[in-house]
Design an enzyme around this catalytic site. Structure first.
Site, PDB file in Angstrom:
ATOM      1  N   PRO A 130       0.845  -1.204   0.000  1.00 43.23           N
ATOM      2  CA  PRO A 130       0.000   0.000   0.000  1.00 43.23           C
ATOM      3  C   PRO A 130       0.881   1.256   0.000  1.00 43.23           C
ATOM      4  CG  PRO A 130       0.021  -0.993   2.180  1.00 43.23           C
ATOM      5  CD  PRO A 130       0.824  -1.905   1.307  1.00 43.23           C
ATOM      6  N   GLY A 131       0.277   2.396  -0.222  1.00 42.40           N
ATOM      7  CA  GLY A 131       1.068   3.627  -0.298  1.00 42.40           C
ATOM      8  C   GLY A 131       1.171   4.035  -1.750  1.00 42.40           C
ATOM      9  N   ARG A 240       5.019  -8.749 -15.464  1.00 40.90           N
ATOM     10  CA  ARG A 240       4.602  -7.663 -16.353  1.00 40.90           C
ATOM     11  C   ARG A 240       3.992  -8.201 -17.643  1.00 40.90           C
ATOM     12  NH1 ARG A 240       9.883  -4.089 -14.599  1.00 40.90           N
ATOM     13  NH2 ARG A 240       8.913  -3.412 -12.633  1.00 40.90           N
ATOM     14  N   ARG A 265     -27.355  -1.312 -32.600  1.00 40.00           N
ATOM     15  CA  ARG A 265     -28.028  -0.113 -32.100  1.00 40.00           C
ATOM     16  C   ARG A 265     -28.364   0.867 -33.226  1.00 40.00           C
ATOM     17  NH1 ARG A 265     -31.123   2.193 -28.151  1.00 40.00           N
ATOM     18  NH2 ARG A 265     -30.718   4.429 -28.088  1.00 40.00           N
ATOM     19  N   GLN A 333     -18.160   4.445 -23.984  1.00 36.97           N
ATOM     20  CA  GLN A 333     -18.642   5.576 -24.778  1.00 36.97           C
ATOM     21  C   GLN A 333     -19.555   5.122 -25.921  1.00 36.97           C
ATOM     22  OE1 GLN A 333     -17.926   8.553 -23.694  1.00 36.97           O
ATOM     23  NE2 GLN A 333     -18.979   9.684 -25.293  1.00 36.97           N
ATOM     24  N   GLY A 336     -22.969   4.549 -24.898  1.00 39.03           N
ATOM     25  CA  GLY A 336     -23.694   5.714 -24.411  1.00 39.03           C
ATOM     26  C   GLY A 336     -24.182   5.484 -22.992  1.00 39.03           C
ATOM     27  N   GLY A 337     -25.445   5.830 -22.722  1.00 35.82           N
ATOM     28  CA  GLY A 337     -26.012   5.681 -21.379  1.00 35.82           C
ATOM     29  C   GLY A 337     -25.905   4.259 -20.857  1.00 35.82           C
ATOM     30  N   GLU A 360       0.949  -4.565 -10.091  1.00 38.14           N
ATOM     31  CA  GLU A 360       2.240  -5.265 -10.114  1.00 38.14           C
ATOM     32  C   GLU A 360       2.240  -6.457  -9.153  1.00 38.14           C
ATOM     33  OE1 GLU A 360       5.736  -3.066 -10.885  1.00 38.14           O
ATOM     34  OE2 GLU A 360       6.145  -5.035 -11.729  1.00 38.14           O
TER      35      GLU A 360
END
Lengths: 365, 418
Positions: A130-131, A240, A265, A333, A336-337, A360
């Site tokens: 943490p940190g 990684r 849509r 995006q 949309g909603g 990590e």
């Protein structure tokens, strides 16, 4: 010779992982994220695909060979299903792979047979802390030699499946030499405190914990690799590459969903995908997913060739974590909603993707 | 098959030789040729011509005498395009403008290779395979009123059946190497013209127009932002007559399915990754130079530090490196598919869109990071920035390539997604 086609063996494994990700994970990803995580039976089924046993070399009693490429291919597919499930299925590898790669003969003989069983051993690893200024090369957790013992002190964060773990690999900085090492710490160790589940923005279907080490004393032979230690940089490199591969899986899930949605849509009398504003977002997402995947593959290939993959792994992770964020943001995006509504998966992928810069040590190939 | 990034040793050796050629024949004159637009890179041309000529000769020899069953080597992945990619990257590392002056068929030759008959290949490409004097090929597609929208091409080709000749009329602009091909060598230009204006794209065909054809005139060479060593010509075709069999592809118009146009457009699948390769060369030059100059100032780029321990400059360079690598690998994939004779329309559009964009950004960032010296014409960074930009424009702008990617991933035709 340059080629981008997996081996037949890899392809067969991938087909199995794909089916599992689609049928077993994806179908319950939403409810698992909303509460309680995945059923143990689902994660067990993932384990039974055999990713870890087939990564343990035959000369160590395993069923195959360690391949970062195979691991990366599988990681992408698992994360395409769900990132929490992927991390849960892969968590035992956090312990098994460093033992297989760097463990002493005794460490291998004691621990690796457990990873060939039908059920996954309850094992994990603790690296992250943490940190806000975490640095894997400058861990705050310390290992102080005391005669035939080593004293461990520090706090670890986001340790996957720690609450059930019987054994974990804890990474710490040698307070005398400054070098990073792994230590095998059993559940019952005095001074070891595993806190309850962390509350995170994403990974809500994965149990992760803070792990506190308060003067935990382990015997010197518990040091990963014994007197030789481990190749810590290589452990990070493998981590990684794993994260980058998982990021590609999350990004691809979001991209494919948005692509299909955009073709369905209707707006202004036509599918929104017929508008360049949407189509270009999707095209760029497709390019980013492919580019990130190629970077993952190259780094993984370098690892398998025994080359120093430090640079490739670092750049792959950097690229993939950014790509995942951009692509999953586009994914929201495009919807949309509906992108903002939790019943649709797009926002979950965005929450999960945001974490890669912080993850990590949460996975390994 | 297995996933591998291993460049075969003989290919790497050729790339290394190209880099040496770049160091000896390009870098020393890079600035001079940039400052003196349209000056020809003679030293480079003279030294590279034998290499290019022999490469072309090999492909023609194979065509004239295909190996018999007994001679055939076991089927193995070609490295032809991989070699080209790395060679072009290294030459463009030297100088992208001079690279474009590479003698040989270039885009015109590529179109002939892609859609020409064996007879046409030998007839047209022989000039690039023999002699002491170099020759150039070029491709003329763009017109003042037709850039990305090739269906707007006005140049016409009418068959004069009596004379058995095509009669070409129109004006072409932005033709790379047009002057080298028509005025300065016994070269050729592949000219796109319509054989049936009412058929739109389906009526479009490429024609081979050789140097010395009456009625063909280079009217202008452009003064440009970058790649100044390369000529960009305007060509007027005024009742230019060429033999009937100089048409590439079928003279029949098929209104459904795009006909010969679609087939010939496939040339771009082969050439786009090579344009990406040239872009990568400029990106590599910029990136290497920035790192070299930073190192001189004591700034090294680390590959294992967390974000918060990196300086702004280190972050910028790492981002440049990652983006470069992404573009490189996308290009390598498109090239490998070509060598494997697999379709690569999507992958080649992807690599071109990516490489054009990121190399432009990398070269612009390089100028910024080098401060006043980046902006100075003493160093080449500013030149590379000007040279880079064209890669996001020619052989399909970044937007056109993105559009191609979009259509492919969505399964849309050009009608459905315009």
């Amino acid at each position: 010779m340059v080629s981008f086609t997996p081996t037949e063996e890899q392809q067969q494994l991938l087909d199995t992982v794909k089916r599992y990700a689609a049928n077993d994970i994806r179908s319950i990803a939403h409810e698992s994220d909303e509460g309680g995580g995945f059923p143990a039976s689902t994660i067990d089924k993932g384990w039974q695909i055999g990713l870890v046993p087939t990564a343990i070399p035959e000369e160590q009693g395993g069923l195959g060979e360690m391949s970062a490429l195979t691991g990366a291919l599988a990681a992408e597919e698992l994360a395409f299903g769900d990132l929490s499930a992927a991390l849960a299925v892969m968590a035992p590898a956090l312990f098994a792979y460093p033992i297989s790669l760097y463990g002493t003969t005794e460490q291998r003989e004691v621990w690796l047979p457990h990873f060939l069983e039908e059920k996954a051993p309850k094992a994990t690893a603790a690296l992250l802390e943490p940190g806000i200024f975490f640095d894997a090369h400058d861990l705050k957790t310390t290992a102080t030699p005391e005669g035939d013992k080593v004293r461990l002190n520090g706090v670890k964060a986001c340790v996957p499946l720690a609450s059930d773990a019987e054994i974990m690999l804890v990474y710490a900085r040698n307070s005398e030499t400054g070098a990073m090492d792994g230590f095998l710490v059993g559940r019952g160790a005095e001074g070891l405190e595993i806190e309850g589940d962390e509350k995170l923005m994403g990974l809500r279907a994965l149990s992760t914990s803070r792990v506190k080490l308060n003067d935990v004393r382990v015997d010197v032979p518990c040091r990963l690799g014994g007197a030789e230690g481990c190749d810590y940089q290589a452990v990070l490199n493998r981590g990684r590459v794993a994260l980058a591969a998982l990021a590609v899986g999350v990004a691809r899930a979001s991209f494919e969903y948005a692509r299909d949605y955009a073709k369905e849509r209707q707006a202004f009398g036509a599918p929104i995908a017929t508008k360049q504003a949407i189509a270009f977002m999707l095209a760029e997402a497709a390019i980013e997913v492919d580019a990130a995947r190629l970077m993952v593959w190259e780094a993984a290939w370098q690892l398998d060739q025994g080359k120093d993959a430090t640079k490739a792994a670092y750049l792959a992770r950097q690229y993939a974590e950014k790509a995942a964020l951009t692509v999953t943001d586009s994914g929201v995006q495009v919807l949309g909603g509906y992108g903002f509504i939790r019943e649709y998966p797009a926002e979950r992928w965005l929450r999960n993707a945001r974490g890669f810069t912080a993850f990590e040590g949460l996975a390994i190939v | 098959m297995t996933i591998s990034f291993e460049i075969p040793e003989h290919v790497q050796q050729q790339a290394d030789m190209a880099k040496m050629a770049a160091e000896f024949f390009m870098r020393p004159v890079s600035r001079e040729l940039d400052e003196n637009e349209h000056q020809r890179p003679d030293m480079f041309v003279q030294n590279i011509w034998p290499v290019m000529r022999d490469m072309q000769k090999k492909t023609l020899d194979k065509l004239a005498a295909p190996p018999t069953e007994g001679e055939k080597k076991p089927e193995r992945q070609s490295t032809q395009n991989l070699r080209l990619m790395l060679m072009i990257e290294m030459l463009s590392w030297g100088d992208a403008g001079i690279y474009l002056c590479l003698p040989g068929g270039a885009l015109g030759g590529a179109a002939i290779e892609a859609v020409g008959t064996p007879e046409q290949k030998i007839r047209f490409l022989q000039r690039f395979a023999e002699g002491e004097i170099p020759a150039w090929g070029a491709m003329a597609m763009t017109e003042p009123g037709a850039g990305s929208d090739t269906s707007a091409i006005q140049t016409t080709a009418v068959l004069d059946k009596e004379a058995n000749q095509w009669v070409l009329n129109g004006e072409k602009i932005f033709c790379t190497n047009g002057k080298l091909a028509l005025d300065e060598s016994n070269g050729l230009v592949v000219v796109w013209a319509s054989i049936d204006r009412s058929a739109g794209r389906a009526g479009m065909r490429p024609f081979v127009v050789e140097a010395g054809t009456p009625g063909v005139k280079v009217t202008k060479t452009e003064i440009k932002h970058g790649i100044r060593a390369s000529d960009t010509a305007s060509i007027v075709l005024d009742n230019a007559r060429i033999p009937a069999d100089n048409i590439l592809g079928s003279p029949e118009v098929q209104r459904e399915g795009g006909g010969g146009f679609k087939g010939a457009m496939a040339t771009f699948d082969a050439t786009r990754p090579l344009v990406s390769a040239s872009a990568l060369g400029i990106g590599r030059a910029s990136l290497e130079f920035v790192k070299e100059k930073l190192a001189e100032e004591g700034v090294e780029i680390p590959y294992n530090l967390p974000y918060h321990k990196l300086t702004a400059i280190q972050r910028d360079v790492l981002e440049m490196e990652a983006q470069f690598k992404a573009a490189y690998l996308l290009t390598l994939r498109a090239i490998t598919l070509l060598d494997q004779r697999q379709p690569n329309n999507l992958e080649s559009a992807m690599c071109k869109a990516k490489a054009g964009k990121v190399v432009t950004q990398i070269s612009q960032k390089a100028v910024e990071l080098l401060g006043p010296m980046g902006y100075s014409r003493e160093w080449l960074a500013e030149k590379w920035m000007r040279d880079a930009k064209i890669n996001d424009i020619f052989e399909g702008t970044g937007q056109i390539n993105t559009l191609i990617v979009a259509r492919r991933i969505l399964g849309y035709s050009s009608k459905e997604l315009g």
